[in-house]
Design an enzyme around this catalytic site. Structure first.
Site, PDB file in Angstrom:
ATOM      1  CD  GLU A   1      26.034  45.802  50.059  1.00  0.00           C
ATOM      2  OE1 GLU A   1      26.021  46.816  49.285  1.00  0.00           O
ATOM      3  OE2 GLU A   1      25.639  45.895  51.267  1.00  0.00           O
ATOM      4  CB  CYS A   2      29.783  40.923  52.638  1.00  0.00           C
ATOM      5  SG  CYS A   2      31.122  40.216  53.677  1.00  0.00           S
ATOM      6  N   GLY A   3      27.855  38.734  53.460  1.00  0.00           N
ATOM      7  CA  GLY A   3      27.281  37.661  54.225  1.00  0.00           C
ATOM      8  C   GLY A   3      26.131  37.157  53.328  1.00  0.00           C
TER       9      GLY A   3
ATOM     10  CB  SER B   1      29.664  42.272  45.402  1.00  0.00           C
ATOM     11  OG  SER B   1      29.133  43.010  46.183  1.00  0.00           O
TER      12      SER B   1
END
Length: 418
Positions: free
Chosen positions: A167-169, A272
């Site tokens: 996720e993200c990072g 994502s």
């Protein structure tokens, strides 16, 4: 002022103290997992409260309060059936954004959580799946790049089929490079994209996503599209995105990767910008752990599978298979091998058969795992329509063993590509 205008007694007031100040930067306050002085801060808070609050009066009032009516009755957590699995979780100064109830849900799903330090560990410990949450990889670009051994270990594991949720990072870390303030550093390189940091937010707020049929482990993969809700908060965007990338989600609200899609799918990775919370209805834990467990079962069966070797004559040359017709070496597969196998089963291969064969081979090449029936139904319902894109018709096409053989070691072979 409170005591003057109301009848509420004031039991204390905490004055401003510089010891309690927190550093703020581009994405908000510095998170606690990056702080090295947490014990000292907690101790200072205790001292200030003890000095400025009438704790005796607080305890006296608390003891005089009526008991609260129970609003939640804990349910007994029954041991889940199935194979125990080990899920690695990246928890260090670079990655630390996790919901505690999501980690608890992983444990309740039968997962043993294995901590991973991307800054200092040199290789992944034994695990069946990996979860890389949000964080600030841009703040640790030199350290992440310097740990070549860990980056190589993760990339190798992904190419070998390790299920990964990022996720993200975590997405940023799995990319090829990370670019911020005129500096570019190498990241894991498992996903064919580059990350560029900006001065202002690119995506911020709630997101609403619709699942696609591409996610290898989504709880809704292979079924009708479902709505998933979460949130995003990122200052980065992706560049040099490979044109053939697949995505797990279509963005209904929010930005995601490009305003239309989110959830990059590569091998058994879903990466994502959106943050999901299992307790909010996304149910990602169930889908992820079920996929991890199924893949582990497949791998263990493959490792333990010792069968007598037989040969199939393909254009006058022997090709080794096991007793059920599964190839010993996937590189031996050809269309002529499929025809020889079909002939042995008195099966005449039609265009529909070849479409199934092509789909299953492509799915395996992409995900390194045998396609589940629901993924096949999802695909062929779109290609052939619901009248023929269903489980019954697929089994009619392949009466011996079905269109695929559930539980067989998918990494060892395809029988007629199944």
């Amino acid at each position: 002022m409170i005591e003057h205008y109301t009848d509420v007694p004031v039991l204390g007031a905490i004055a401003h103290d510089p010891r309690l100040a927190l550093v703020e930067r581009h994405l908000g306050l510095m998170p606690n997992h990056e702080l090295d002085d947490a014990p000292q801060r907690v101790r200072a808070m205790g001292e200030l409260i003890a000095e400025q609050v009438d704790l005796s009066r607080v305890r006296q009032l608390a003891q005089s309060a009526a008991p609260l009516a129970p609003t939640h009755i804990p349910q007994q957590v029954l041991p889940l059936a199935g194979l125990p699995i080990r899920i690695g979780v990246a928890r260090d100064k670079a990655f630390g954004f996790y919901y505690p109830d999501d980690l608890l849900a992983l444990e309740q799903a039968g997962a043993v959580i294995v901590p991973v330090d991307t800054l200092h560990d040199t290789q992944l410990p034994p695990m069946d799946g990996l979860f890389i949450g949000g964080g600030f990889p841009e703040m640790f670009m030199p350290q992440l790049q310097a740990n070549v051994a860990m980056r190589t270990s993760i990339r190798t594991a992904i190419e070998a089929g390790l299920p990964v949720y990022a996720e993200c990072g975590g997405l940023m870390y799995l990319a090829r490079t990370l670019h911020w303030k005129d500096q570019i550093y190498d990241m894991v390189g498992a996903i064919p994209v580059d990350v560029l940091m900006h001065e202002r937010p690119v995506g911020r707020g709630y997101v609403e996503l619709q699942t696609t049929g591409n996610a290898p482990w989504s709880a809704t993969a292979g079924t009708k599209p479902a709505t998933v809700r979460g949130h995003e908060f990122h200052y980065s965007s992706l560049e040099n995105v490979a044109p053939d990338l697949k995505f797990a989600y279509r963005v209904l609200r929010g930005h995601g990767v490009d305003g239309q899609r989110d959830g990059i799918v590569h091998r058994n990775v879903v990466a994502s910008y959106s943050h999901l919370r299992n307790a909010a209805g996304s149910d990602w834990v169930d889908g992820f752990t079920a996929f991890v467990r199924a893949r582990k079962v497949t791998q263990e069966q493959s490792a333990a599978f010792v069968a007598a070797t037989r040969t199939v004559q393909v254009n006058g040359h022997p090709v080794a298979t096991d007793v059920e017709g599964y190839l010993k070496n996937l590189d031996d597969w050809t269309e002529d091998f499929a025809r020889a196998q079909a002939e042995a089963e008195n099966l005449e291969l039609t265009e529909a058969h070849w479409q199934v064969i092509t789909f299953l081979r492509a799915y395996f090449e992409e995900h390194r795992v045998q396609a589940q029936v629901r993924a096949m139904i999802w695909h062929f319902a779109k290609v052939w329509g619901p009248e023929y894109g269903n489980n019954h018709h697929l089994h009619t096409l392949f009466p011996v063993g079905g269109p695929q053989k559930p539980g067989q070691p998918s990494g060892r072979a395809f029988k007629d590509q199944r």
